[in-house]
Scaffold this motif. Sequence first.
Motif, PDB file in Angstrom:
ATOM      1  N   CYS A  83       0.561   8.594  -6.852  1.00 38.03           N
ATOM      2  CA  CYS A  83       1.312   7.982  -5.954  1.00 38.03           C
ATOM      3  C   CYS A  83       0.878   6.570  -5.072  1.00 38.03           C
ATOM      4  O   CYS A  83      -0.285   6.765  -4.824  1.00 38.03           O
ATOM      5  N   GLU A  84       1.689   5.621  -4.961  1.00 34.55           N
ATOM      6  CA  GLU A  84       1.500   4.490  -4.099  1.00 34.55           C
ATOM      7  C   GLU A  84       2.587   4.437  -3.027  1.00 34.55           C
ATOM      8  O   GLU A  84       3.797   4.908  -3.407  1.00 34.55           O
ATOM      9  N   THR A  85       2.139   3.901  -2.081  1.00 32.37           N
ATOM     10  CA  THR A  85       3.158   3.698  -0.995  1.00 32.37           C
ATOM     11  C   THR A  85       3.556   2.232  -0.695  1.00 32.37           C
ATOM     12  O   THR A  85       2.791   1.354  -1.049  1.00 32.37           O
ATOM     13  N   SER A  86       4.810   1.776  -0.047  1.00 29.62           N
ATOM     14  CA  SER A  86       5.241   0.492   0.356  1.00 29.62           C
ATOM     15  C   SER A  86       5.925   0.587   1.642  1.00 29.62           C
ATOM     16  O   SER A  86       6.958   1.460   1.640  1.00 29.62           O
ATOM     17  N   SER A  87       5.719  -0.227   2.488  1.00 30.17           N
ATOM     18  CA  SER A  87       6.306  -0.427   3.939  1.00 30.17           C
ATOM     19  C   SER A  87       7.185  -1.517   3.884  1.00 30.17           C
ATOM     20  O   SER A  87       6.581  -2.731   3.582  1.00 30.17           O
ATOM     21  N   ALA A 102      12.166  -4.367  -5.475  1.00 34.48           N
ATOM     22  CA  ALA A 102      11.829  -4.827  -7.070  1.00 34.48           C
ATOM     23  C   ALA A 102      10.572  -5.070  -7.273  1.00 34.48           C
ATOM     24  O   ALA A 102       9.812  -4.556  -8.228  1.00 34.48           O
ATOM     25  N   GLY A 103       9.752  -5.652  -6.386  1.00 35.07           N
ATOM     26  CA  GLY A 103       8.247  -6.002  -6.634  1.00 35.07           C
ATOM     27  C   GLY A 103       7.581  -4.515  -6.730  1.00 35.07           C
ATOM     28  O   GLY A 103       6.456  -4.287  -7.473  1.00 35.07           O
ATOM     29  N   PHE A 113      11.826   1.136   6.112  1.00 37.81           N
ATOM     30  CA  PHE A 113      11.610   2.306   5.124  1.00 37.81           C
ATOM     31  C   PHE A 113      10.075   2.211   4.691  1.00 37.81           C
ATOM     32  O   PHE A 113       9.388   1.124   4.721  1.00 37.81           O
ATOM     33  N   ASP A 114       9.760   3.395   4.433  1.00 37.10           N
ATOM     34  CA  ASP A 114       8.461   3.698   3.556  1.00 37.10           C
ATOM     35  C   ASP A 114       8.586   4.269   2.452  1.00 37.10           C
ATOM     36  O   ASP A 114       8.936   5.441   2.549  1.00 37.10           O
ATOM     37  N   LEU A 115       8.166   3.585   1.348  1.00 35.37           N
ATOM     38  CA  LEU A 115       8.502   4.353   0.037  1.00 35.37           C
ATOM     39  C   LEU A 115       7.154   4.871  -0.525  1.00 35.37           C
ATOM     40  O   LEU A 115       5.948   4.230  -0.151  1.00 35.37           O
ATOM     41  N   GLN A 116       7.311   6.134  -1.135  1.00 30.68           N
ATOM     42  CA  GLN A 116       6.207   6.521  -2.072  1.00 30.68           C
ATOM     43  C   GLN A 116       6.709   6.937  -3.369  1.00 30.68           C
ATOM     44  O   GLN A 116       7.857   7.541  -3.613  1.00 30.68           O
ATOM     45  N   GLY A 117       5.865   6.612  -4.310  1.00 28.71           N
ATOM     46  CA  GLY A 117       6.385   6.899  -5.681  1.00 28.71           C
ATOM     47  C   GLY A 117       5.438   6.644  -6.800  1.00 28.71           C
ATOM     48  O   GLY A 117       4.078   6.219  -6.597  1.00 28.71           O
TER      49      GLY A 117
END
Length: 262
Positions: free
Chosen positions: A186-190, A208-209, A148-152
Amino acid sequence: MSDVQDNIMLQQRQIQQRQILAMMGIPLWVQTDSPTLNMADIALPESTVSHNLETDIHGLSVELAATELSAPLYNAPVLSSNEAILESSVPTSSQSPVALKDEIQPYEPVEKTYNIDTLSHSSSIAKQSVDAVDNQKACDDQATVAPFDLQGGCYGNWVLLVDIQALTRDSQKLWQNITQALSLSCETSSFPICAGMETTELANASLAGYIFKLGRQEDIHVAVLTDLSSGLSHPNFISVPKLDAMLRDASLKRSLWLQLHE
């Protein structure tokens, strides 16, 4: 009647009275030489004296006869009240003894021993439950999670995030409008970072991190506006309308706005 005869009659009456009182169990309460009233001074007809004397003797005789009839023999055994009742209820004629099986058997409590180790049994069940939970948790942690690739971004006491891979053209446009309206940075995390590290435990640790990095605090609310990969969870997730639902019902946009500003 001369004085001599009167004295003789008086003495005889006194002797008879003492005898009657002695037979009745009444001792003399005065001495024989105590001063007494002379019966000659009392004017009583002789017929009355004779009648009273005969009446007293007759009554005493009747009472003594009744006492002799009711008195028990010296050699007769004395029975208690219960023994007398039992003796009167038992017939005099000989009868064959009644067999024990025909009688009502007396109740005898039977002791029962229970050898149940409740504590060890409960401990065994609890241990089995804990082992089952641990095994299930271990299996869940070792399960893999789809990439998954998150953006928030962070807004007040909220962290808003989406899974970029779950966005459609319309939902992506709505997400951009929300980030602009709230001025989100926004920042993303993969995930996964490295190949072969796709377990659920690592995925939730990465999530969580990422949330802590955006919110900078542990008790922040988290609003997920798209579906996430199966197995992902966080204790601070709050139920909010998703982007697809807001596209179908525009009133849900206002609901999200009110939740963010509570």
